[in-house]
Scaffold this active site. Structure first.
Site, PDB file in Angstrom:
ATOM      1  N   ALA A  35      -2.249  -0.559   0.826  1.00 46.17           N
ATOM      2  CA  ALA A  35      -1.277  -0.759  -0.248  1.00 46.17           C
ATOM      3  C   ALA A  35       0.016  -1.350   0.301  1.00 46.17           C
ATOM      4  CB  ALA A  35      -1.006   0.567  -0.959  1.00 46.17           C
ATOM      5  N   CYS A  36      -0.118  -2.383   1.103  1.00 45.92           N
ATOM      6  CA  CYS A  36       1.007  -3.001   1.795  1.00 45.92           C
ATOM      7  C   CYS A  36       1.130  -4.446   1.335  1.00 45.92           C
ATOM      8  CB  CYS A  36       0.727  -2.922   3.306  1.00 45.92           C
ATOM      9  SG  CYS A  36       1.881  -3.794   4.373  1.00 45.92           S
ATOM     10  N   GLY A  37       2.300  -5.010   1.457  1.00 49.16           N
ATOM     11  CA  GLY A  37       2.467  -6.422   1.139  1.00 49.16           C
ATOM     12  C   GLY A  37       1.605  -7.317   2.012  1.00 49.16           C
ATOM     13  N   PHE A  38       1.209  -6.820   3.194  1.00 49.93           N
ATOM     14  CA  PHE A  38       0.361  -7.601   4.100  1.00 49.93           C
ATOM     15  C   PHE A  38      -1.134  -7.328   3.891  1.00 49.93           C
ATOM     16  CE2 PHE A  38       4.327  -7.157   6.742  1.00 49.93           C
ATOM     17  CZ  PHE A  38       4.725  -8.476   6.623  1.00 49.93           C
ATOM     18  N   THR A  39      -1.485  -6.440   2.973  1.00 56.74           N
ATOM     19  CA  THR A  39      -2.885  -6.082   2.741  1.00 56.74           C
ATOM     20  C   THR A  39      -3.778  -7.303   2.491  1.00 56.74           C
ATOM     21  OG1 THR A  39      -2.299  -3.872   1.986  1.00 56.74           O
ATOM     22  CG2 THR A  39      -4.437  -4.716   1.276  1.00 56.74           C
TER      23      THR A  39
END
Length: 164
Positions: A35-39
């Site tokens: 659940a990360c912007g980099f996912t």
């Protein structure tokens, strides 16, 4: 001097995984989060896996919940998410800590071998990547913002290096 094959991990299915199984291969170790912007980098990691696995590249994902609580799910929820949303079929390990007193020994070694900016040994965020050569030694560390596509040159150079 320690090398990758001296370590072990737990696969996301709970079974032990000696990292000696990857001896002689080029390994990309990534601390991941769902659940990360980099996912969305999972897609690029899967592309690297598909493109280079036949030449000896192994991508290893290590979920971590230490950065903004961005991987709260259970191991089975994490692997389901990765497979369903990004088609991930490269090896995923059980959730680990990468910093602090409970940091997985592999990440303690990786950080010591390839410190970050200004020599810091901590990992700053999800999707920090470590490239390990066929000799089992760390060759490079890449920041979370470094997309999988930007690693192609380093991966190809590692794959072209002679096996020990």
């Amino acid at each position: 001097m320690p090398q990758l094959s001296d370590f072990s991990a737990t696969r996301i299915d709970g079974h032990p995984q000696p990292l000696s199984a990857y001896a002689g291969q080029v390994v990309l170790v990534v601390n991941t989060a769902s659940a990360c912007g980099f996912t969305p980098q999972f897609a690029g990691l899967q592309q690297l896996h598909q493109r280079y696995a036949g030449q000896g590249l192994v991508v290893l994902g290590f979920p971590c919940n230490q950065f903004g609580q961005q991987d709260k799910g259970s191991n089975s929820e994490i692997v389901g998410f990765c497979q369903r949303n990004y088609g991930v079929d490269f090896p995923m390990m059980a959730k680990v800590d990468v910093n602090g007193p409970q940091a997985h020994p592999l990440f303690q070694w990786l950080k010591a071998q390839a410190p970050g900016i200004l020599g810091t040994q901590s990992i700053k965020w999800n999707f920090t990547k470590f490239l390990i050569g066929r000799d089992g030694q760390v060759q490079a560390r890449f920041a979370p913002r470094d997309t999988p596509a930007t690693l192609v040159e380093a991966i190809e150079a590692a794959l072209d290096a002679p096996a020990p």
